[in-house]
Scaffold this motif. Structure first.
Motif, PDB file in Angstrom:
ATOM      1  N   TYR A 104       0.798  -1.225   0.000  1.00 25.88           N
ATOM      2  CA  TYR A 104       0.000   0.000   0.000  1.00 25.88           C
ATOM      3  C   TYR A 104       0.831   1.276   0.000  1.00 25.88           C
ATOM      4  O   TYR A 104       0.291   2.351   0.101  1.00 25.88           O
ATOM      5  CB  TYR A 104      -0.949  -0.012   1.201  1.00 25.88           C
ATOM      6  N   LEU A 105       2.131   1.157  -0.062  1.00 28.46           N
ATOM      7  CA  LEU A 105       2.986   2.333  -0.002  1.00 28.46           C
ATOM      8  C   LEU A 105       3.532   2.674  -1.386  1.00 28.46           C
ATOM      9  O   LEU A 105       3.463   1.872  -2.314  1.00 28.46           O
ATOM     10  CB  LEU A 105       4.137   2.081   0.979  1.00 28.46           C
ATOM     11  N   ASN A 106       4.074   3.871  -1.501  1.00 24.99           N
ATOM     12  CA  ASN A 106       4.685   4.317  -2.753  1.00 24.99           C
ATOM     13  C   ASN A 106       6.054   4.892  -2.412  1.00 24.99           C
ATOM     14  O   ASN A 106       6.163   6.053  -2.022  1.00 24.99           O
ATOM     15  CB  ASN A 106       3.799   5.365  -3.426  1.00 24.99           C
ATOM     16  N   LEU A 107       7.073   4.073  -2.519  1.00 22.59           N
ATOM     17  CA  LEU A 107       8.358   4.405  -1.910  1.00 22.59           C
ATOM     18  C   LEU A 107       9.430   4.814  -2.904  1.00 22.59           C
ATOM     19  O   LEU A 107      10.555   5.080  -2.498  1.00 22.59           O
ATOM     20  CB  LEU A 107       8.860   3.207  -1.087  1.00 22.59           C
ATOM     21  N   VAL A 131       0.147   8.277   5.500  1.00 24.33           N
ATOM     22  CA  VAL A 131      -0.044   8.839   4.164  1.00 24.33           C
ATOM     23  C   VAL A 131       0.683   7.942   3.172  1.00 24.33           C
ATOM     24  O   VAL A 131       1.902   7.951   3.080  1.00 24.33           O
ATOM     25  CB  VAL A 131       0.492  10.284   4.111  1.00 24.33           C
ATOM     26  N   GLY A 132      -0.077   7.142   2.436  1.00 18.10           N
ATOM     27  CA  GLY A 132       0.532   6.136   1.567  1.00 18.10           C
ATOM     28  C   GLY A 132       0.656   6.569   0.122  1.00 18.10           C
ATOM     29  O   GLY A 132       1.289   5.887  -0.668  1.00 18.10           O
ATOM     30  N   ALA A 133       0.035   7.681  -0.250  1.00 18.99           N
ATOM     31  CA  ALA A 133       0.077   8.080  -1.655  1.00 18.99           C
ATOM     32  C   ALA A 133       0.099   9.596  -1.750  1.00 18.99           C
ATOM     33  O   ALA A 133      -0.590  10.291  -1.005  1.00 18.99           O
ATOM     34  CB  ALA A 133      -1.133   7.534  -2.408  1.00 18.99           C
ATOM     35  N   GLU A 168      -8.158   2.364   2.975  1.00 14.70           N
ATOM     36  CA  GLU A 168      -6.891   3.048   2.724  1.00 14.70           C
ATOM     37  C   GLU A 168      -6.705   3.377   1.243  1.00 14.70           C
ATOM     38  O   GLU A 168      -6.957   2.560   0.365  1.00 14.70           O
ATOM     39  CB  GLU A 168      -5.739   2.147   3.189  1.00 14.70           C
ATOM     40  N   ILE A 169      -6.220   4.599   1.008  1.00 11.98           N
ATOM     41  CA  ILE A 169      -5.883   5.010  -0.352  1.00 11.98           C
ATOM     42  C   ILE A 169      -4.472   4.506  -0.637  1.00 11.98           C
ATOM     43  O   ILE A 169      -3.553   4.735   0.144  1.00 11.98           O
ATOM     44  CB  ILE A 169      -5.884   6.549  -0.480  1.00 11.98           C
ATOM     45  N   CYS A 170      -4.294   3.792  -1.761  1.00 15.17           N
ATOM     46  CA  CYS A 170      -2.948   3.323  -2.057  1.00 15.17           C
ATOM     47  C   CYS A 170      -2.456   3.798  -3.420  1.00 15.17           C
ATOM     48  O   CYS A 170      -1.287   3.649  -3.734  1.00 15.17           O
ATOM     49  CB  CYS A 170      -2.847   1.815  -1.915  1.00 15.17           C
ATOM     50  N   GLY A 171      -3.340   4.355  -4.220  1.00 15.58           N
ATOM     51  CA  GLY A 171      -2.889   4.869  -5.509  1.00 15.58           C
ATOM     52  C   GLY A 171      -3.475   6.250  -5.744  1.00 15.58           C
ATOM     53  O   GLY A 171      -4.648   6.501  -5.438  1.00 15.58           O
ATOM     54  N   LEU A 172      -2.669   7.170  -6.234  1.00 17.40           N
ATOM     55  CA  LEU A 172      -3.125   8.546  -6.424  1.00 17.40           C
ATOM     56  C   LEU A 172      -2.329   9.143  -7.573  1.00 17.40           C
ATOM     57  O   LEU A 172      -1.107   9.173  -7.521  1.00 17.40           O
ATOM     58  CB  LEU A 172      -2.887   9.335  -5.129  1.00 17.40           C
ATOM     59  N   LYS A 173      -2.997   9.605  -8.620  1.00 16.86           N
ATOM     60  CA  LYS A 173      -2.282  10.199  -9.757  1.00 16.86           C
ATOM     61  C   LYS A 173      -3.118  11.320 -10.361  1.00 16.86           C
ATOM     62  O   LYS A 173      -4.320  11.165 -10.569  1.00 16.86           O
ATOM     63  CB  LYS A 173      -2.023   9.123 -10.849  1.00 16.86           C
ATOM     64  N   TRP A 174      -2.447  12.457 -10.617  1.00 17.20           N
ATOM     65  CA  TRP A 174      -3.074  13.532 -11.376  1.00 17.20           C
ATOM     66  C   TRP A 174      -2.851  13.297 -12.854  1.00 17.20           C
ATOM     67  O   TRP A 174      -1.801  12.806 -13.263  1.00 17.20           O
ATOM     68  CB  TRP A 174      -2.474  14.887 -10.982  1.00 17.20           C
ATOM     69  N   SER A 175      -3.867  13.640 -13.638  1.00 14.97           N
ATOM     70  CA  SER A 175      -3.717  13.485 -15.080  1.00 14.97           C
ATOM     71  C   SER A 175      -2.685  14.495 -15.575  1.00 14.97           C
ATOM     72  O   SER A 175      -2.442  15.523 -14.923  1.00 14.97           O
ATOM     73  CB  SER A 175      -5.055  13.719 -15.774  1.00 14.97           C
ATOM     74  N   PRO A 176      -2.048  14.262 -16.719  1.00 19.23           N
ATOM     75  CA  PRO A 176      -0.976  15.146 -17.186  1.00 19.23           C
ATOM     76  C   PRO A 176      -1.447  16.584 -17.370  1.00 19.23           C
ATOM     77  O   PRO A 176      -0.679  17.518 -17.141  1.00 19.23           O
ATOM     78  CB  PRO A 176      -0.574  14.530 -18.530  1.00 19.23           C
TER      79      PRO A 176
END
Lengths: 526, 221
Positions: A207-210, A291-293, A331-339
């Motif tokens: 669940y982390l983004n390391l 805070v995982g993402a 839990e939120i594990c993925g988070l991305k803004w569009s380009p």
């Protein structure tokens, strides 16, 4: 009548089978000659005597075939004939004493035996000759248990959940068609990593983004309590920060300009670090879980937490917490803004993917789309860099599918079962390709062509699941961080044309382009 | 084979005081078998992946881990069928219990788990009035059941993957004399053409013998 009884007594034991020749002879003779004395003879003796007397009375003197009876052991033959069926149930004595019942019982026994044997034999014969399985021919509709009836309850058992797939699939299919990749159709992709770095203490947590690779060509890696920066140009390693022993780093994210790094921690604090001064410029508290993402959109930093909320922080103003995005339940594990910075995609442990539109959000954020087709946590999220509104998502162990969404219409435009946990996705900015990283059983990276979803390559080498990936600023190299505590650098993509010609000799491309950009477009953070 | 037991044996009064030591009455033996079926069917559904694993809870029984469905609908269905099954078992009318796992789409039978129930000779010959009891050590029965459950768990190594949505059904073979209850109907045996059959272990309470076997389709490869 007495004679007849004698006769039946005499021939009783062998009535079950075809009569031996000597008996047929005897039969004939008894019909013609009224035999005088055999009735008084004891049965045991009569058996041994009979053939002889019959033979003597009928042996002709012509040129016929005369069997040599002396050479045959008729007693033994007869014994075999009569005992074969009678001896198991001890009926041998009764055949002699009870002339009426004994033949019938022996007969019955023999018949049953014969019947069983013949039906079995014919079934085997039929199955071997006609190529019909023995069960198929006879048992299909017949009740296989005699004298019983088969009952079934009228209401049938409920069906399993829609879209549910047998979890044993993962035990059986271990990416078996990986060898069938037609590699020659595509350009050459090196199968071995260009470089391997050790990453001791890398947390094995899905669940982390390391790992993140910034535009300043510096790779940020969080190893338990510390963040290390590895400069891809010089190979220099620096420790950026360290948390107290009871805390750990749960996410890192570079600002696109490359001069600041956002760090999420287990203690719910989001920190902003200036990498040039190697100093923490800001600590932001708003979450109640780790805070995982993290994802940047200009000066806006979105953080996804274990408290199932996404917070937007405007890092320029003192009151940084500007919006709360609540749609997930876990839990939120993925988070991305569009380009283009208009849409935010979030994936959670509740198997949900949400797409948020920033343009008409106002004060109250509601998701534009909720995709619940995944059957496992969605950590892998990536926006297509060359096509607007195209989002790729990948599900965890129970799901294993890669899905592509149009975030304009909300439709799932493409999907494929990858047969393995999808941990992360990276699009190539210049080719219609993407890389996914996987867990059990091959722990591989897969390069896909889009939209055909043909497998261009399977990059194996990691010995544990490949949790994180990041792409270099020159768009050629993908770094993968796995639970085996190694970082591997794979030269996967061709990169853009200028990069292709420019960085032939260089290791990881030139950073002058990105660093100059970071100078011109630096963001003012207080 | 127990064709002579078709005379419906009345349920022995359950109020009889349990004989000393660990002797098992016919009714106790039937309960034991019925319990086994209940656990075996639930565990089968889990092990073969007919329903999602998160709709099961695990429990310790017979010294092994068994899985019980927590899905309301599945529970309700099993409750109905297994209660009726228990009644038949008590009346010595149950001959065989079959769990069918079929493809939900084509309704082709993919797996067929058969549990034959045989009343022991002793019980057949002596009329039920004399209340036959078993002197078999419960610990031994337990370990026999444990062995079957273990074996069922191990079948995953050789049974083909159920690579599609599956449904299950329970067929119950009873004596001819049994009246079909409402909402029940007679069915074909739903055997699998071209099947591979594997005989599993059996257990015995010395009043009931239960023989387990599984047959499955071997169309692939």
């Amino acid at each position: 009548m007495n004679d007849f009884e004698d006769f039946s007594n005499f021939c009783a034991p062998v009535s079950s089978g075809p009569l031996p020749r000597w008996q047929r002879k005897a039969l004939e003779s008894s019909q013609h000659v009224n035999r005088p004395s055999s009735a008084s003879v004891t049965p045991g003796r009569s058996k041994s005597k009979t053939p002889k007397s019959a033979k003597r009375s009928k042996t002709p003197s012509g040129d016929r075939f005369i069997p040599n009876r002396k050479a045959m052991n008729m007693d033994v033959c007869r014994m075999h004939l009569t005992f074969e069926s009678g001896k198991e149930n001890g009926q041998r004595p009764s055949t002699t004493t009870d002339p009426v019942s004994s033949p019938s019982s022996t007969e019955k026994h023999a018949n049953r035996y014969k019947q069983n044997a013949s039906s079995e034999y014919s079934a085997v014969l039929a199955s071997s000759l006609l190529d019909i399985p023995p069960s198929a021919s006879s048992d299909f509709m017949r009740n296989d248990l005699p004298n019983s009836k088969i009952l079934a309850f009228g209401d049938k058992a409920p069906a399993a959940k829609e879209g549910y797939l047998n979890p044993h699939r993962v035990l059986y299919n271990q990416n078996s068609f990986g060898s069938r990749v037609r590699r020659n159709k595509f350009r050459h992709i090196p199968q071995a990593p260009e470089k391997i770095l050790d990453a001791p203490g890398l947390l094995e947590d899905f669940y982390l983004n390391l790992v993140d690779w910034g535009s300043n060509n510096t790779l940020a890696v969080a190893l338990a309590e510390s963040v290390y920066l590895w400069n891809a140009d010089t190979g220099r390693i620096e420790q950026l920060c360290e948390t107290p022993a009871d805390d750990c780093i749960t996410s890192v994210s570079w600002i696109p300009e490359g001069n600041y790094l956002a760090v999420g921690t287990n203690s719910t604090v989001v920190q902003i670090w200036d990498v040039e001064k190697m100093a923490c410029t800001r600590r932001m508290r708003s979450h109640s879980g780790r805070v995982g993402a993290l994802a940047w959109n200009g000066p806006l930093l979105s953080s996804g937490s274990r408290d199932s909320q996404i917070h937007n922080h405007d890092v320029r103003i003192p009151n940084h917490h500007v919006a709360t995005l609540a749609a997930h339940t876990q839990e939120i594990c993925g988070l991305k803004w569009s380009p283009n910075g208009t849409q935010l995609a979030s994936g959670g442990n509740d198997n949900l993917v949400c797409v948020w539109d920033s343009t008409n959000a106002g004060s109250r954020w509601t998701p534009k789309f909720r995709f619940d087709q995944h059957n496992a946590a969605v950590k892998a999220l990536a926006w297509c860099p060359w096509q607007n509104n195209l989002l790729a998502t990948g599900g965890g162990t129970a799901d294993r599918t890669l899905r592509f969404w149009s975030t304009a219409s909300g439709a799932c435009v493409n999907s494929i079962d990858t047969k393995s946990q999808v941990c992360s996705i990276v699009w190539s900015p210049h080719d219609k390709e993407l890389v996914t990283s996987h867990g059990f059983s091959q722990n591989q990276l897969t390069v896909w062509k889009y939209p055909s979803l043909a497998r261009m390559a399977e990059l194996k080498g990691h010995t544990s699941r490949v949790l994180h990936t990041a792409i270099s600023p020159d768009c050629q190299t993908v770094v993968s961080a796995a639970a085996d505590e190694t970082l591997r650098f794979w030269k996967v993509f061709a990169g853009n044309d200028s990069g292709r010609s420019g960085s032939k000799s260089g290791h990881f491309g030139k950073s002058d382009l990105s660093s100059s950009r970071s100078l011109t477009r630096s963001v003012n953070i207080r | 084979m127990a064709p002579t037991s078709s005379a419906p044996a009345s349920t022995p009064p359950s109020s009889t005081p349990p004989p000393p030591d660990h002797s098992i009455t016919i009714s106790g033996s039937a309960d034991l078998v019925a319990d086994f079926f209940s656990y075996a069917v639930n565990t089968l559904l889990f092990l073969r992946g007919v329903y999602p694993p998160d709709t099961f809870k695990h429990a310790q029984k017979y010294g092994v881990t068994v899985y019980l469905s927590t899905d309301q609908k599945v529970q309700a269905y099993l409750q109905t069928v297994l209660t009726q099954m228990r009644t038949w078992l008590h009346n010595s009318a149950l001959r065989r219990l079959v769990v069918i796992i079929a493809s939900a789409a084509t309704r082709n039978v993919l797996e067929r788990w058969a549990f034959d129930v045989n009343l022991s000779e002793h019980h057949q010959t002596t009329p039920t009035a004399s209340n036959p009891t078993s002197q078999k050590d419960p610990q031994r029965i337990m370990s026999e059941i444990q062995a079957i459950i273990r074996q069922i768990s191990a079948t995953v190594t050789f049974l083909p993957l159920l690579d599609e949505a599956c449904s299950f059904d329970i067929l119950i073979y009873t004596d001819k004399a049994v009246q079909t209850p409402t909402k029940w109907h007679e069915s074909g045996p739903r055997t699998i053409p071209n099947a591979e059959q594997v005989t599993l272990r059996s257990f015995s309470t010395s009043l009931h013998n239960v023989d387990a076997s599984v047959s499955f389709s071997i169309t692939d490869d």
